[in-house]
Write a protein that holds these residues in place. Structure first.
Motif, PDB file in Angstrom:
ATOM      1  N   ALA A  17      24.275  58.038  56.088  1.00 23.22           N
ATOM      2  CA  ALA A  17      23.782  57.252  56.559  1.00 23.22           C
ATOM      3  C   ALA A  17      22.602  57.077  56.272  1.00 23.22           C
ATOM      4  CB  ALA A  17      23.399  56.879  57.748  1.00 23.22           C
ATOM      5  N   THR A  18      21.675  58.274  55.362  1.00 29.22           N
ATOM      6  CA  THR A  18      20.598  57.906  54.464  1.00 29.22           C
ATOM      7  C   THR A  18      20.378  57.695  52.866  1.00 29.22           C
ATOM      8  OG1 THR A  18      20.551  60.772  54.209  1.00 29.22           O
ATOM      9  CG2 THR A  18      18.946  59.946  56.620  1.00 29.22           C
ATOM     10  N   CYS A  19      22.210  58.254  51.985  1.00 27.94           N
ATOM     11  CA  CYS A  19      21.864  57.923  50.938  1.00 27.94           C
ATOM     12  C   CYS A  19      21.826  57.011  50.752  1.00 27.94           C
ATOM     13  CB  CYS A  19      23.349  58.689  50.771  1.00 27.94           C
ATOM     14  SG  CYS A  19      24.089  58.267  49.264  1.00 27.94           S
ATOM     15  N   ILE A 222      25.568  48.032  55.172  1.00 24.93           N
ATOM     16  CA  ILE A 222      26.794  48.093  56.291  1.00 24.93           C
ATOM     17  C   ILE A 222      27.656  49.603  56.646  1.00 24.93           C
ATOM     18  CG2 ILE A 222      28.982  47.324  57.098  1.00 24.93           C
ATOM     19  CD1 ILE A 222      28.851  45.058  55.387  1.00 24.93           C
ATOM     20  N   PHE A 223      27.110  49.999  55.676  1.00 25.99           N
ATOM     21  CA  PHE A 223      27.268  51.755  55.557  1.00 25.99           C
ATOM     22  C   PHE A 223      26.776  52.656  56.777  1.00 25.99           C
ATOM     23  CE2 PHE A 223      30.434  51.276  51.466  1.00 25.99           C
ATOM     24  CZ  PHE A 223      31.444  51.238  51.824  1.00 25.99           C
ATOM     25  N   GLY A 224      25.231  52.267  55.720  1.00 28.37           N
ATOM     26  CA  GLY A 224      24.148  52.546  56.127  1.00 28.37           C
ATOM     27  C   GLY A 224      24.277  52.564  58.012  1.00 28.37           C
ATOM     28  N   ALA A 231      26.687  58.444  63.943  1.00 28.56           N
ATOM     29  CA  ALA A 231      25.752  60.189  63.665  1.00 28.56           C
ATOM     30  C   ALA A 231      25.198  60.642  65.231  1.00 28.56           C
ATOM     31  CB  ALA A 231      24.506  60.309  63.225  1.00 28.56           C
ATOM     32  N   TYR A 232      24.714  59.901  65.896  1.00 30.08           N
ATOM     33  CA  TYR A 232      23.707  59.954  67.465  1.00 30.08           C
ATOM     34  C   TYR A 232      24.822  59.666  68.117  1.00 30.08           C
ATOM     35  CZ  TYR A 232      19.472  60.135  65.180  1.00 30.08           C
ATOM     36  OH  TYR A 232      18.059  60.547  64.451  1.00 30.08           O
ATOM     37  N   ARG A 233      26.513  59.219  67.783  1.00 24.88           N
ATOM     38  CA  ARG A 233      27.295  59.175  68.961  1.00 24.88           C
ATOM     39  C   ARG A 233      27.764  60.564  68.943  1.00 24.88           C
ATOM     40  NH1 ARG A 233      31.282  54.054  69.259  1.00 24.88           N
ATOM     41  NH2 ARG A 233      29.573  53.476  70.994  1.00 24.88           N
ATOM     42  N   VAL A 234      28.208  61.694  67.616  1.00 23.93           N
ATOM     43  CA  VAL A 234      29.383  61.993  67.598  1.00 23.93           C
ATOM     44  C   VAL A 234      28.906  63.868  68.026  1.00 23.93           C
ATOM     45  CG1 VAL A 234      31.484  61.291  66.642  1.00 23.93           C
ATOM     46  CG2 VAL A 234      29.552  62.473  64.664  1.00 23.93           C
ATOM     47  N   GLY A 235      27.350  63.302  67.331  1.00 24.48           N
ATOM     48  CA  GLY A 235      27.222  65.083  67.227  1.00 24.48           C
ATOM     49  C   GLY A 235      25.792  64.960  68.845  1.00 24.48           C
ATOM     50  N   PRO A 236      25.397  66.166  68.664  1.00 29.29           N
ATOM     51  CA  PRO A 236      23.997  66.339  69.865  1.00 29.29           C
ATOM     52  C   PRO A 236      22.683  65.751  68.749  1.00 29.29           C
ATOM     53  CG  PRO A 236      25.096  68.455  69.618  1.00 29.29           C
ATOM     54  CD  PRO A 236      26.126  66.862  68.836  1.00 29.29           C
ATOM     55  N   PHE A 243      18.729  65.684  60.304  1.00 23.37           N
ATOM     56  CA  PHE A 243      19.415  65.305  58.804  1.00 23.37           C
ATOM     57  C   PHE A 243      18.241  64.079  58.335  1.00 23.37           C
ATOM     58  CE2 PHE A 243      21.633  68.997  59.972  1.00 23.37           C
ATOM     59  CZ  PHE A 243      21.379  69.949  58.574  1.00 23.37           C
ATOM     60  N   TYR A 244      17.064  63.163  59.068  1.00 26.60           N
ATOM     61  CA  TYR A 244      17.268  61.647  58.327  1.00 26.60           C
ATOM     62  C   TYR A 244      16.418  62.493  57.940  1.00 26.60           C
ATOM     63  CZ  TYR A 244      14.158  57.439  59.561  1.00 26.60           C
ATOM     64  OH  TYR A 244      13.936  56.556  58.943  1.00 26.60           O
ATOM     65  N   TYR A 245      15.668  63.523  57.212  1.00 26.87           N
ATOM     66  CA  TYR A 245      14.422  64.145  56.767  1.00 26.87           C
ATOM     67  C   TYR A 245      14.979  64.160  55.046  1.00 26.87           C
ATOM     68  CZ  TYR A 245      11.364  65.687  60.245  1.00 26.87           C
ATOM     69  OH  TYR A 245      10.981  66.205  61.560  1.00 26.87           O
ATOM     70  N   PHE A 246      16.890  63.884  55.207  1.00 24.91           N
ATOM     71  CA  PHE A 246      17.604  63.715  53.551  1.00 24.91           C
ATOM     72  C   PHE A 246      17.453  62.219  53.441  1.00 24.91           C
ATOM     73  CE2 PHE A 246      19.561  67.774  54.739  1.00 24.91           C
ATOM     74  CZ  PHE A 246      20.467  67.753  53.157  1.00 24.91           C
TER      75      PHE A 246
END
Length: 295
Positions: A17-19, A222-224, A231-236, A243-246
């Motif tokens: 997403a960040t990329c 769209i990809f972002g 990301a927030y749906r599948v992970g704690p 990883f937003y810091y990426f």
């Protein structure tokens, strides 16, 4: 272990997403040379719509198209719209390092909101690692005191609203596909940018290179939207948010490749700290998961 159950799935989506967002931002920044910012936002939204609608139909989401205007989806994307309108104005009037540094507040706010609203436990070690990632992001951005102004407040408002967006995204029903949420974000921001352009700017005829840049920006947008929602749906939240810091890593890479700006030693050290803290959080979470006894 399949990707569907892998502990790195949520962080991987956030990195993608960040990329995607940084590629989109890079193309938009290049397009703003000669075009006003809200017009750029509007044209990028049109490009995103032209990319997204055929893609949705090809993936078989045509019957679910009305979910674009579902209440919770709209609530998430209204926050997205106001955030990007604030950010564009701030970015146009203050150093990009200052705007980027203020944006790094978002993961901390997301974690705070998740702990309050969803009762998610963060833990002292994880909070320390998150703080290390935040420090690393500041080492990359290297803000100055020149950005303390009304525009700095707008940049901070962007960070707060992005946190609201990501927390609101957790409340979207599981049956709503991520692609639908992404398309809804594009439509809502398109409308907001169009209104802002009519109120605050005059139309400037885009040239061919503007249109090509914004076509690419619309695709990566769209990809972002898709990857950050997933990301927030599948992970704690406590594992995904750092990883937003990426974003800072990709921004430095964009500056190097596109604009010829080579990071200094402090920025390189910050990137290493961001990556290391994020990986440590995932490994810590995986270790705890394996230690939980199976009933």
């Amino acid at each position: 272990m399949s990707l569907a159950t892998h502990p790195f799935r949520g962080p991987l989506f956030m990195v993608l997403a960040t990329c995607s967002y940084v590629i989109n931002d890079t193309m938009m920044k290049l397009a703003t040379v000669g075009l006003p910012p809200y017009e750029v936002l509007f044209l990028r939204g049109c490009a995103g719509l032209l990319w997204g609608l055929p893609l949705m139909l090809a993936l078989g989401y045509g019957r679910q198209l009305p979910l674009v205007f579902e209440r919770r989806v709209l609530a998430r994307n209204l926050a997205e719209m106001v955030a990007i309108l604030c950010y564009v104005v701030a970015l146009a009037n203050m150093p990009i390092a200052d705007a980027s540094a203020l944006g790094q507040v978002t993961p901390l706010l997301v974690l705070l909101g998740a702990s309050i609203l969803f009762r998610e436990r963060i833990g002292g070690v994880r909070m320390a690692l998150i703080g290390a990632g935040f420090i690393g992001a500041l080492m990359v951005a290297q803000p100055t005191m020149q950005g303390i102004s009304t525009y700095a407040v707008l940049a901070l408002a962007n960070a707060v609203l992005c946190a609201v967006r990501d927390i609101a995204g957790r409340r979207v029903a599981a049956e709503v596909p991520g692609m639908i949420v992404a398309m809804s974000a594009i439509v809502v921001v398109l409308i907001g940018a169009g209104v802002a352009h009519l109120v605050a700017e005059q139309w400037v005829a885009p040239q061919l290179h503007h249109l090509l840049l914004l076509a690419g920006a619309g695709l990566f947008l769209i990809f972002g939207h898709f990857f950050i929602f997933m990301a927030y749906r599948v992970g704690p939240t406590g594992v995904v948010a750092p990883f937003y810091y990426f974003f800072t890593f990709w921004a430095v890479l964009s500056g190097l490749v596109v604009f010829g700006q080579f990071p200094n030693a402090l920025a390189i050290s910050g990137i290493v700290l961001v990556v290391a803290s994020g990986l440590a959080i995932v490994l810590l979470d995986e270790r705890r998961r394996r230690l939980v006894p199976v009933a």
